[in-house]
Structures are given as C-alpha cells and as structure tokens.
Scaffold this active site. Structure first.
Site, PDB file in Angstrom:
ATOM      1  N   GLU A 270       0.136  -3.311   4.701  1.00  4.79           N
ATOM      2  CA  GLU A 270      -1.017  -2.408   4.796  1.00  4.79           C
ATOM      3  C   GLU A 270      -1.062  -1.683   6.140  1.00  4.79           C
ATOM      4  O   GLU A 270      -0.711  -2.262   7.160  1.00  4.79           O
ATOM      5  CB  GLU A 270      -2.313  -3.232   4.679  1.00  4.79           C
ATOM      6  CG  GLU A 270      -3.021  -3.143   3.353  1.00  4.79           C
ATOM      7  CD  GLU A 270      -3.532  -1.759   2.992  1.00  4.79           C
ATOM      8  OE1 GLU A 270      -3.616  -0.886   3.865  1.00  4.79           O
ATOM      9  OE2 GLU A 270      -3.862  -1.562   1.814  1.00  4.79           O
ATOM     10  N   ASP A 271      -1.546  -0.438   6.113  1.00  2.00           N
ATOM     11  CA  ASP A 271      -1.723   0.288   7.383  1.00  2.00           C
ATOM     12  C   ASP A 271      -3.189   0.495   7.720  1.00  2.00           C
ATOM     13  O   ASP A 271      -3.495   1.088   8.751  1.00  2.00           O
ATOM     14  CB  ASP A 271      -1.025   1.659   7.331  1.00  2.00           C
ATOM     15  CG  ASP A 271      -1.752   2.625   6.422  1.00  2.00           C
ATOM     16  OD1 ASP A 271      -2.190   2.211   5.330  1.00  2.00           O
ATOM     17  OD2 ASP A 271      -1.900   3.803   6.799  1.00  2.00           O
TER      18      ASP A 271
ATOM     19  N   LYS B 260     -10.864  -1.102  -1.887  1.00  2.00           N
ATOM     20  CA  LYS B 260     -10.620  -1.923  -0.703  1.00  2.00           C
ATOM     21  C   LYS B 260     -11.807  -1.724   0.246  1.00  2.00           C
ATOM     22  O   LYS B 260     -12.291  -0.594   0.332  1.00  2.00           O
ATOM     23  CB  LYS B 260      -9.326  -1.486   0.009  1.00  2.00           C
ATOM     24  CG  LYS B 260      -8.067  -1.615  -0.849  1.00  2.00           C
ATOM     25  CD  LYS B 260      -6.875  -0.951  -0.157  1.00  2.00           C
ATOM     26  CE  LYS B 260      -5.661  -0.914  -1.070  1.00  2.00           C
ATOM     27  NZ  LYS B 260      -4.501  -0.209  -0.494  1.00  2.00           N
TER      28      LYS B 260
ATOM     29  N   ASP C 259       0.881  -1.155   0.000  1.00  2.00           N
ATOM     30  CA  ASP C 259       0.000   0.000   0.000  1.00  2.00           C
ATOM     31  C   ASP C 259       0.931   1.221   0.000  1.00  2.00           C
ATOM     32  O   ASP C 259       2.116   1.102   0.321  1.00  2.00           O
ATOM     33  CB  ASP C 259      -0.876  -0.033   1.263  1.00  2.00           C
ATOM     34  CG  ASP C 259      -1.684   1.225   1.416  1.00  2.00           C
ATOM     35  OD1 ASP C 259      -2.381   1.602   0.456  1.00  2.00           O
ATOM     36  OD2 ASP C 259      -1.619   1.856   2.498  1.00  2.00           O
ATOM     37  N   LEU C 260       0.408   2.379  -0.388  1.00  2.00           N
ATOM     38  CA  LEU C 260       1.278   3.564  -0.480  1.00  2.00           C
ATOM     39  C   LEU C 260       1.204   4.460   0.763  1.00  2.00           C
ATOM     40  O   LEU C 260       2.130   4.518   1.578  1.00  2.00           O
ATOM     41  CB  LEU C 260       0.893   4.375  -1.727  1.00  2.00           C
ATOM     42  CG  LEU C 260       1.649   5.683  -1.923  1.00  2.00           C
ATOM     43  CD1 LEU C 260       3.088   5.417  -2.351  1.00  2.00           C
ATOM     44  CD2 LEU C 260       0.955   6.554  -2.983  1.00  2.00           C
ATOM     45  N   ASP C 261       0.030   5.125   0.891  1.00  2.00           N
ATOM     46  CA  ASP C 261      -0.129   6.139   1.946  1.00  2.00           C
ATOM     47  C   ASP C 261      -0.117   5.492   3.329  1.00  2.00           C
ATOM     48  O   ASP C 261      -0.956   4.643   3.627  1.00  2.00           O
ATOM     49  CB  ASP C 261      -1.456   6.891   1.747  1.00  2.00           C
ATOM     50  CG  ASP C 261      -1.499   7.643   0.423  1.00  2.00           C
ATOM     51  OD1 ASP C 261      -0.591   8.439   0.180  1.00  2.00           O
ATOM     52  OD2 ASP C 261      -2.439   7.411  -0.365  1.00  2.00           O
TER      53      ASP C 261
ATOM     54  N   SER D 268      -2.488   0.465  -4.454  1.00  2.00           N
ATOM     55  CA  SER D 268      -2.984   1.658  -3.748  1.00  2.00           C
ATOM     56  C   SER D 268      -4.299   2.159  -4.335  1.00  2.00           C
ATOM     57  O   SER D 268      -4.530   2.059  -5.537  1.00  2.00           O
ATOM     58  CB  SER D 268      -1.941   2.775  -3.857  1.00  2.00           C
ATOM     59  OG  SER D 268      -2.475   4.005  -3.454  1.00  2.00           O
ATOM     60  N   ALA D 269      -5.126   2.758  -3.474  1.00  2.60           N
ATOM     61  CA  ALA D 269      -6.386   3.373  -3.921  1.00  2.60           C
ATOM     62  C   ALA D 269      -6.139   4.753  -4.519  1.00  2.60           C
ATOM     63  O   ALA D 269      -7.029   5.344  -5.135  1.00  2.60           O
ATOM     64  CB  ALA D 269      -7.340   3.499  -2.736  1.00  2.60           C
ATOM     65  N   SER D 270      -4.941   5.276  -4.341  1.00  2.17           N
ATOM     66  CA  SER D 270      -4.697   6.664  -4.727  1.00  2.17           C
ATOM     67  C   SER D 270      -4.503   6.851  -6.226  1.00  2.17           C
ATOM     68  O   SER D 270      -3.763   6.103  -6.876  1.00  2.17           O
ATOM     69  CB  SER D 270      -3.466   7.206  -3.997  1.00  2.17           C
ATOM     70  OG  SER D 270      -3.175   8.503  -4.474  1.00  2.17           O
TER      71      SER D 270
ATOM     72  N   ARG E 123     -11.229   8.369  -2.880  1.00  2.00           N
ATOM     73  CA  ARG E 123     -11.575   9.777  -2.664  1.00  2.00           C
ATOM     74  C   ARG E 123     -13.090  10.008  -2.521  1.00  2.00           C
ATOM     75  O   ARG E 123     -13.552  10.649  -1.589  1.00  2.00           O
ATOM     76  CB  ARG E 123     -11.022  10.609  -3.828  1.00  2.00           C
ATOM     77  CG  ARG E 123     -10.940  12.080  -3.563  1.00  2.00           C
ATOM     78  CD  ARG E 123     -10.401  12.802  -4.778  1.00  2.00           C
ATOM     79  NE  ARG E 123      -9.144  12.222  -5.262  1.00  2.00           N
ATOM     80  CZ  ARG E 123      -8.619  12.460  -6.460  1.00  2.00           C
ATOM     81  NH1 ARG E 123      -9.231  13.266  -7.295  1.00  2.00           N
ATOM     82  NH2 ARG E 123      -7.479  11.894  -6.817  1.00  2.00           N
TER      83      ARG E 123
ATOM     84  N   LEU F  68     -11.059   6.527   7.121  1.00  2.00           N
ATOM     85  CA  LEU F  68     -10.888   6.956   5.728  1.00  2.00           C
ATOM     86  C   LEU F  68      -9.624   6.374   5.108  1.00  2.00           C
ATOM     87  O   LEU F  68      -9.432   6.438   3.898  1.00  2.00           O
ATOM     88  CB  LEU F  68     -10.820   8.491   5.645  1.00  2.00           C
ATOM     89  CG  LEU F  68     -12.031   9.262   6.172  1.00  2.00           C
ATOM     90  CD1 LEU F  68     -11.809  10.760   6.011  1.00  2.00           C
ATOM     91  CD2 LEU F  68     -13.305   8.840   5.438  1.00  2.00           C
ATOM     92  N   LYS F  69      -8.779   5.781   5.932  1.00  2.00           N
ATOM     93  CA  LYS F  69      -7.510   5.251   5.417  1.00  2.00           C
ATOM     94  C   LYS F  69      -7.762   4.093   4.456  1.00  2.00           C
ATOM     95  O   LYS F  69      -8.512   3.174   4.775  1.00  2.00           O
ATOM     96  CB  LYS F  69      -6.596   4.804   6.562  1.00  2.00           C
ATOM     97  CG  LYS F  69      -6.002   5.990   7.313  1.00  2.00           C
ATOM     98  CD  LYS F  69      -5.011   5.518   8.349  1.00  2.00           C
ATOM     99  CE  LYS F  69      -4.380   6.714   9.050  1.00  2.00           C
ATOM    100  NZ  LYS F  69      -3.526   6.307  10.161  1.00  2.00           N
ATOM    101  N   GLY F  70      -7.130   4.160   3.303  1.00  2.00           N
ATOM    102  CA  GLY F  70      -7.260   3.081   2.321  1.00  2.00           C
ATOM    103  C   GLY F  70      -8.490   3.184   1.450  1.00  2.00           C
ATOM    104  O   GLY F  70      -8.661   2.445   0.498  1.00  2.00           O
TER     105      GLY F  70
ATOM    106  N   THR G 172       2.252  10.176   3.857  1.00  2.00           N
ATOM    107  CA  THR G 172       1.300  11.090   3.221  1.00  2.00           C
ATOM    108  C   THR G 172      -0.095  11.031   3.838  1.00  2.00           C
ATOM    109  O   THR G 172      -0.934  11.879   3.515  1.00  2.00           O
ATOM    110  CB  THR G 172       1.176  10.761   1.712  1.00  2.00           C
ATOM    111  OG1 THR G 172       1.151   9.347   1.595  1.00  2.00           O
ATOM    112  CG2 THR G 172       2.314  11.340   0.913  1.00  2.00           C
TER     113      THR G 172
HETATM  114  C1  BG6 Z   1      -5.472   5.920  -0.105  1.00  2.00           C
HETATM  115  C2  BG6 Z   1      -5.483   6.789   1.136  1.00  2.00           C
HETATM  116  O1  BG6 Z   1      -4.194   5.385  -0.281  1.00  2.00           O
HETATM  117  O2  BG6 Z   1      -5.817   6.687  -1.260  1.00  2.00           O
HETATM  118  C3  BG6 Z   1      -6.822   7.513   1.270  1.00  2.00           C
HETATM  119  O3  BG6 Z   1      -5.271   5.972   2.269  1.00  2.00           O
HETATM  120  C4  BG6 Z   1      -7.132   8.286  -0.015  1.00  2.00           C
HETATM  121  O4  BG6 Z   1      -6.747   8.402   2.361  1.00  2.00           O
HETATM  122  C5  BG6 Z   1      -7.095   7.311  -1.201  1.00  2.00           C
HETATM  123  O5  BG6 Z   1      -8.411   8.886   0.073  1.00  2.00           O
HETATM  124  C6  BG6 Z   1      -7.382   8.004  -2.536  1.00  2.00           C
HETATM  125  O6  BG6 Z   1      -6.336   8.866  -2.824  1.00  2.00           O
HETATM  126  P1  BG6 Z   1      -6.334  10.010  -3.930  1.00  2.00           P
HETATM  127  O7  BG6 Z   1      -4.897  10.474  -3.921  1.00  2.00           O
HETATM  128  O8  BG6 Z   1      -6.711   9.365  -5.240  1.00  2.00           O
HETATM  129  O9  BG6 Z   1      -7.316  11.032  -3.512  1.00  2.00           O
HETATM  130 MG    MG Z   2      -2.629   3.267   3.537  1.00  2.00          MG
END
Ligand code: BG6
Ligand code: MG
Length: 210
Positions: A167-168, A143, A7-9, A112-114, A47, A42-44, A15
């Site tokens: 994962e966190d 996730k 996982d990233l964040d 990652s979800a980001s 958006r 909200l973690k993981g 971050t």
């Molecule tokens: C996850 C974070 O990795 O990505 C969440 O833990 C975040 O907090 C999600 O909302 C989506 O990220 P982004 O950068 O696409 O808004």
């Molecule tokens: Mg995370």
C-alpha cells in the site's frame, strides 16, 4: 506468505499523479487550489468520498446533480490522462517482482478502490498475472475499512494471516491491518509509519522478508 495483495494507484502504476491532476482541474473550477498535501489525504479514497472532502476543504456545498456531474467529469479527465498509458507507467521493480511471485507459485490479487482498475491493469500488460481482482465496483465500504482486502483473500481462498498487502496510502495501510494482514508500505517512512515495513520501491524488496 502465500498471497500477495496489491493496491493499484501509486503501488503498481504511476497513476496517482493523474488522479491528482484531474482533481486539481475540477477544484480550480470552483476556485479552490488543491495542493500535494491535500492530495495525500485523497490517496486510496474512493471517487465520491474524495469529492466530498475537496468540497469540505473549499467550504462549498453542491446540489446532488452537480455533485454527480463533477465526479463524472473528474473521471473523464482521468480517462483522458490514462488513454495512452502502457507498461512504461509500471513503477520501478514491479514487473520483476510480479514475475518472481509467479515463479514461486504465490497467489497475486488486486485490492483497489478504483473503478478503472481492470482497464489500467490491461493497458499496462499485467492483467494476466492476477489470480483475483477486487476493485471499486465490488466493495461497499471504502478503505480504511478492510472489506477490499478481505474479499481479495476470500477470492484467493487464503486466510488473512497468509496474505501480505502492499500500500502507498495511510488509509490502505489501516485497512490491511484491520484485515489482520501483514502490510508493506511503498513510499515514505513518515507517511506510512503504521505499516509493518516500508520500502521505497520494489527494486529493493527481497521476498523472504515477508
Ligand atoms: C484509488 C486512488 O486507488 O482509487 C484514488 O488512490 C482514487 O486517488 C480511487 O480516487 C478511485 O478511483 P477511480 O478510478 O474509481 O476514480
Ligand atoms: Mg494507492
């Protein structure tokens, strides 16, 4: 294990605090005080799902166009926070651990979800170490659905049982278990109790454990 999926964040980079600050600012605009306890949930999470949750906590509904513009503004705030990040944002032990995996010929992926994941990997200098990247632009189910990790294993050309996830977030731990993978929680034992093992950070992690 042959594949290591991160996982990233909150696992590779510090971050999570910037996501929190950006959501906190957005929530304040409609008079809702977002606490660290809310933020844990909200973690993981993606958006838009995050914004739905915050609005629900605040007992507020918004027309679709306002919803989209708030989500966009949250991202603009987040991008301002990460505009000048560098490798000092990597969490403790991460750089050494990734190098150890490389030197042992292990495969490395991101799950990652980001949607900003590539940008963050680039800015922190670790992008070239990844054999595969699955981010928020590539999955349809968030996730705790296992899609993100199954896709990463597929790109690494490894069976899920040969992959170990870091994962966190509880939602991410659930996703990795649902994918049939070993999962190591990075953070606090009581939050990540569903993981196979929990470590406080990578400085204490020994590879032969998994
Ligand atoms: C996850 C974070 O990795 O990505 C969440 O833990 C975040 O907090 C999600 O909302 C989506 O990220 P982004 O950068 O696409 O808004
Ligand atoms: Mg995370």
């Amino acid at each position: 294990m042959e594949g290591y999926i991160f996982d990233l964040d909150g696992v590779l980079v510090d971050t999570a605090k910037y996501h929190y600050l950006a959501w906190k600012t957005i929530a304040q605009e409609f008079g809702f005080e977002l606490t660290p306890a809310h933020n844990e949930q909200l973690k993981g999470i993606g958006r838009e799902v995050s914004l739905h949750k915050i609005l629900q906590w605040a007992a507020k509904t918004l027309p679709e166009n306002e919803f989209q513009s708030l989500a966009l503004r949250k991202n603009e705030l987040y991008l301002q926070y990460i505009a000048h990040i560098d490798n000092s944002e990597l969490l403790v032990g991460v750089a050494d651990f990734l190098q150890t995996l490389k030197s042992k010929g292990k495969k490395i992926a991101l799950g990652s979800a980001s949607k900003n994941a590539r940008l963050v990997l680039e800015r922190t200098g670790i992008l070239p170490l990844f054999d595969a990247i699955v981010d928020g632009t590539m999955v349809t189910q968030a996730k705790p659905n296992p899609e993100v990790f199954l896709k990463a294993a597929e790109l690494l050309q490894l069976p899920p049982a040969q992959c170990c996830v870091f994962e966190d977030a509880p939602a991410g731990v659930q996703a990795a278990k649902a994918a049939g993978m070993r999962v190591i929680g990075v953070g606090e034992e009581q939050v990540l109790c569903a993981a196979d093992e929990v470590i406080p950070n990578f400085s204490s992690f020994v590879l032969h454990n998994s």
